[in-house]
Design a protein around this motif. Structure first.
Motif, short mmCIF file in Angstrom:
data_model
loop_
_atom_site.label_atom_id
_atom_site.label_comp_id
_atom_site.label_asym_id
_atom_site.label_seq_id
_atom_site.Cartn_x
_atom_site.Cartn_y
_atom_site.Cartn_z
N LEU A 222 36.25 -27.87 -12.37
CA LEU A 222 35.52 -28.53 -13.47
C LEU A 222 34.76 -29.75 -12.96
CD1 LEU A 222 34.91 -28.63 -16.48
CD2 LEU A 222 36.88 -30.11 -16.77
N PHE A 223 35.47 -30.64 -12.24
CA PHE A 223 34.80 -31.86 -11.81
C PHE A 223 33.75 -31.59 -10.74
CE2 PHE A 223 38.39 -33.72 -14.01
CZ PHE A 223 37.73 -34.71 -14.72
N ALA A 224 34.07 -30.70 -9.81
CA ALA A 224 33.11 -30.40 -8.75
C ALA A 224 31.83 -29.79 -9.34
CB ALA A 224 33.73 -29.45 -7.73
N SER A 225 32.00 -28.92 -10.34
CA SER A 225 30.79 -28.27 -10.86
C SER A 225 29.99 -29.23 -11.72
CB SER A 225 31.15 -27.00 -11.63
OG SER A 225 32.11 -27.26 -12.60
N ILE A 226 30.66 -30.18 -12.41
CA ILE A 226 29.89 -31.18 -13.16
C ILE A 226 29.07 -32.02 -12.19
CG2 ILE A 226 30.08 -33.28 -14.55
CD1 ILE A 226 32.48 -32.05 -15.93
N LEU A 227 29.71 -32.40 -11.08
CA LEU A 227 29.02 -33.20 -10.06
C LEU A 227 27.83 -32.44 -9.48
CD1 LEU A 227 30.17 -35.98 -9.25
CD2 LEU A 227 30.81 -34.95 -7.07
N VAL A 228 28.09 -31.22 -9.03
CA VAL A 228 27.05 -30.42 -8.37
C VAL A 228 25.94 -30.06 -9.35
CG1 VAL A 228 26.57 -28.24 -7.20
CG2 VAL A 228 28.66 -29.48 -6.67
N GLY A 229 26.33 -29.64 -10.55
CA GLY A 229 25.34 -29.23 -11.53
C GLY A 229 24.44 -30.38 -11.96
N THR A 230 25.04 -31.56 -12.20
CA THR A 230 24.25 -32.72 -12.60
C THR A 230 23.30 -33.15 -11.49
OG1 THR A 230 26.21 -33.44 -13.81
CG2 THR A 230 24.42 -35.00 -13.65
N LEU A 231 23.82 -33.16 -10.26
CA LEU A 231 22.99 -33.55 -9.12
C LEU A 231 21.81 -32.59 -9.00
CD1 LEU A 231 22.92 -35.62 -6.86
CD2 LEU A 231 24.07 -33.96 -5.39
N ALA A 232 22.08 -31.30 -9.11
CA ALA A 232 21.01 -30.31 -8.98
C ALA A 232 19.97 -30.49 -10.08
CB ALA A 232 21.58 -28.90 -9.01
N ALA A 233 20.44 -30.83 -11.30
CA ALA A 233 19.50 -30.98 -12.41
C ALA A 233 18.65 -32.24 -12.23
CB ALA A 233 20.26 -31.04 -13.73
N ILE A 234 19.27 -33.35 -11.77
CA ILE A 234 18.51 -34.58 -11.57
C ILE A 234 17.44 -34.36 -10.51
CG2 ILE A 234 18.62 -36.99 -10.82
CD1 ILE A 234 21.50 -37.04 -11.78
N LYS A 235 17.84 -33.63 -9.46
CA LYS A 235 16.93 -33.42 -8.33
C LYS A 235 16.15 -32.11 -8.46
CE LYS A 235 18.56 -36.89 -5.75
NZ LYS A 235 17.76 -38.01 -5.28
N ALA A 236 16.06 -31.60 -9.69
CA ALA A 236 15.45 -30.29 -9.90
C ALA A 236 14.11 -30.15 -9.17
CB ALA A 236 15.26 -30.04 -11.39
N GLY A 237 13.97 -29.07 -8.42
CA GLY A 237 12.73 -28.81 -7.72
C GLY A 237 12.65 -29.46 -6.36
N LYS A 238 13.55 -30.43 -6.11
CA LYS A 238 13.51 -31.13 -4.82
C LYS A 238 14.37 -30.40 -3.79
CE LYS A 238 11.88 -35.38 -6.46
NZ LYS A 238 12.61 -35.86 -7.64
N TYR A 239 14.38 -30.95 -2.60
CA TYR A 239 15.09 -30.33 -1.49
C TYR A 239 16.58 -30.19 -1.80
CZ TYR A 239 16.56 -29.49 3.29
OH TYR A 239 17.12 -28.95 4.41
N THR A 240 17.18 -31.27 -2.32
CA THR A 240 18.62 -31.26 -2.64
C THR A 240 18.95 -30.10 -3.57
OG1 THR A 240 18.38 -33.65 -2.69
CG2 THR A 240 20.51 -32.75 -3.38
N ASP A 241 18.11 -29.93 -4.59
CA ASP A 241 18.33 -28.87 -5.56
C ASP A 241 18.30 -27.51 -4.89
OD1 ASP A 241 18.51 -27.46 -8.00
OD2 ASP A 241 16.33 -27.33 -8.12
N ARG A 242 17.35 -27.34 -3.98
CA ARG A 242 17.23 -26.03 -3.34
C ARG A 242 18.44 -25.72 -2.47
NH1 ARG A 242 11.50 -26.76 -2.88
NH2 ARG A 242 11.45 -26.89 -0.62
#
Lengths: 315, 343
Positions: free
Chosen positions: A110-130
């Motif tokens: 739960l916590f790992a996916s909240i962290l990863v999912g939020t990070l990916a959404a904030i960085k959407a389209g950027k290198y981190t997200d990819r």
């Protein structure tokens, strides 16, 4: 509200009944061949076969067999046909391991996916997200038994950091309990983290374009406040609902692959070990337990939703 | 975020360009499929993994050729006492202590042997053929029946919908692996009706059935929306039959949904088959599949880890390439996914 809750609980009981009938038919009625013949072995005489048939009630009509089997399971009188043990007490013995696996992994994923999912959404389209996207794709592509085998081999046999499997009771040695469960927790979580983080990422992106988010931004809240108070709070609802269902499934023995590769001797492994022996009663009991847990949590989730959001009750 | 300077990446680009009075780069009337293809073409990662999957598919289909002309050994040929040349020296295929030889990197036993002295590379390709065949058949079953029940429930509503939705809910209540196990155990040996036991079709049907609600439910939801649209009204006014409306008016509008579902279901079907085979409720020995090969390999840990690693990596690679390609496909087909397309 009360009427809705009662209606939902009644339909839950109906689904449980159908599930139990279906499971019974699938496991007890469909397999070709006389179960008595299978149990008696190759050298049995006709009398012995007849005796087994009467003893287990295979000569009775199918609905009588159903009622009898269900009664046995729920009163703790169900015995495995081929392995001889009492199924209910075996499940009770397996539950601590399974619950330990489920709760630890549940918190982790739960916590790992909240962290990863939020990070990916904030960085959407950027290198981190990819990068996170590819990692999530990898996560959902790893079968738990393969990942488990790889971790056991490299971190257990080669590096000698972790034990090779098995379960140690929390009450007998908490430290050993923890080290024995780290790899199973990670293994079980990887798949869920991959899946949940993708769901969360797209939910956040969808929520971002809502009017109330624009309002929050317009009234001058910092982007962190908007994210935490307005976006995350709403985006997490489907994730939590999903989490409840998946956790129920794991507690009911659904993590059958992870349990068996780590030899945890939990509820899931009871089913896994019975498959090879075609021993249907333990499988039947575990499948019922899991399905019931899922149906129950689904009903409770619906009622909770209705409690929190009155609009839902209308539908 | 996508900007309007990237043509063809977003439907809104076309409109905003037209509104701004700039030269419209896209010819008017470019269909959604063409637009999707344009977007997909830009997604190099997705195309790369699509290629990887095609490569795996072709390799597995060529399994008999590899077995006959390169390895000179079939997938079931055991060779416990034989020897194989590694670096000029003869080595036991399976040592006297029961440890199989590792990868030789020669034509024979290229990826090593398993505990029965069978060629892992040959079994990998034959096993892949089985795993992929089951995956494709299961996906076809899931998509066909998912569409059928979803369209019927969404179109007719009422009692039909009630019954279908309840049935799907019951299937849904079972976790996928456990329903697969239940069906697999009861069908694996005896089969049912025209479905003979001990064949590849048993796990294929089992896996296919398990995923039907995952397609049926979303399709139903979409059809519920579609049936209220004007063109369906028009078709009804023309006096078209229900079957005709469902087939030629509603079905084409589900096209992109189906295309998105195929890789998703395929990847999950291959994974579920591997899981069932690992548990012994899927492909039955001596038929190889990636799942059974991993299960066999796990029993020989730590002596011959290549027996786990080789089929495992292949399985992950295949499933992951389908997943990444499918993700790209979803982005390309769904114009609302405004992000992650500008590249």
């Amino acid at each position: 509200m009360l009427a809705f809750a009662i209606r939902r609980l009644l339909s839950m009981i109906a689904v449980m009944f159908v599930v139990s009938v279906l499971t019974f038919l699938l496991l007890a009625a469909i397999p070709n061949g006389d179960p008595a013949l299978r149990l008696a072995g190759r050298l049995a005489t006709a009398d012995q076969i007849h005796e087994i048939r009467v003893k287990y009630g295979f000569d009775k009509p199918i609905y009588v067999q159903y009622v009898r089997t269900m009664k046995n399971i729920f009163t703790g009188q169900a015995y495995s046909y081929t392995q001889g043990f009492n199924v209910t007490s075996e499940i009770k013995q397996g539950l601590p391991a399974t619950v330990s696996l489920a709760l630890g992994a549940g918190v982790l994923w739960l916590f790992a996916s909240i962290l990863v999912g939020t990070l990916a959404a904030i960085k959407a389209g950027k290198y981190t997200d990819r990068v996170l996207t590819v990692l999530a794709m990898m996560g959902v592509s790893f079968p738990p038994f393969f990942l488990g085998a790889v971790l056991i081999y490299f971190l257990g046999y080669k590096a000698n950091i972790f034990p090779l499997g098995g379960y140690v009771k929390l009450t007998s040695n908490p430290a050993q309990w923890f080290t024995h469960l780290i790899l199973p927790w990670v293994t079980l979580s990887v798949l869920f983290i991959g899946f949940y983080s993708r769901v969360l990422r797209s939910t956040i992106l969808e929520t971002q374009s809502q009017d109330y988010v624009r309002t929050a931004q317009a009234k001058g809240l910092s982007s962190r406040q908007v994210l935490i108070r307005h976006i995350l709070r709403n985006s997490l609802i489907p994730i939590i609902a999903l989490w409840g269902l998946d956790l129920a499934q794991v507690i009911g023995g659904g993590a059958i692959l992870t349990e068996s590769v780590y030899n945890l001797h939990g509820v899931g492994q009871l089913a896994a070990d019975s498959i090879a022996k075609l021993d249907i009663i333990p499988i039947l009991a575990v499948v019922l337990l899991t399905a019931f847990a899922v149906v129950l949590i689904a009903a409770l989730t619906d009622i909770m939703y209705a409690f929190l959001d009155p609009r839902i009750r209308l539908t | 975020m996508a900007t309007s300077s990237a043509p063809g990446t977003d439907l809104s680009t076309e409109i905003s360009d037209a509104l701004l009075g700039e030269a419209v780069e896209l010819p008017p009337g470019l269909g959604p499929w063409r637009l999707a293809w344009r977007r997909l073409r830009r997604n190099r990662v997705a195309l790369f993994f699509g290629g990887v999957f095609l490569l795996i598919l072709v390799l597995c289909l060529l399994a008999p050729v590899y077995a006959k002309h390169i390895a000179h050994q079939g997938p079931a040929a055991e060779n416990i006492t034989g020897t194989v040349k590694v670096g000029g020296k003869a080595k036991d295929v399976v040592s006297t202590t029961g440890i199989p030889v590792g990868p030789t990197w020669h034509s024979r036993y290229f990826l090593g042997a398993d505990e029965n002295g069978r060629d892992v590379a040959v079994r990998l390709l034959y096993g892949g053929r089985n795993s992929l065949e089951i995956g494709f058949v299961a996906t076809a079953i899931t998509i066909f029946f998912g569409l059928l029940v979803g369209v019927l429930a969404g179109y007719f509503r009422g009692i039909t919908d009630g019954i279908i939705t309840r049935v799907l809910d019951v299937i849904w209540a079972f976790p996928a692996v456990l329903l697969g196990v239940t069906l697999g155990v009861s069908l694996a040996l005896g089969g049912i009706g025209p479905l003979h036991g001990n064949t590849l079709m048993v796990p294929a049907v089992v896996v296919g059935v398990v995923y039907i609600p995952y397609v049926g439910k979303p399709v139903r939801g979409q059809v519920l929306g579609l049936r209220e649209r004007e063109f369906i009204d028009a078709a009804r006014q023309q006096g078209l039959s229900h079957a005709r409306i469902m087939f030629s008016e509603i079905l084409p509008n589900l096209g992109s949904t189906i295309v998105v579902f195929v890789p998703l279901i395929l990847a999950n079907a291959i994974l579920l088959e591997a899981g069932l085979s690992y548990l012994g409720a899927g492909v039955q020995p001596p038929n190889p599949s990636w799942g059974t090969m991993i299960a066999d390999g796990i029993r020989t840990i730590p002596a011959a880890f290549h027996n786990v690693l080789v089929p495992g990596i292949m399985l992950v690679l295949a499933v992951m390439s389908i997943n990444v390609f499918g993700d790209g496909l979803r982005d390309a087909l769904d114009p609302r996914s405004k992000v992650r397309i500008a590249r």
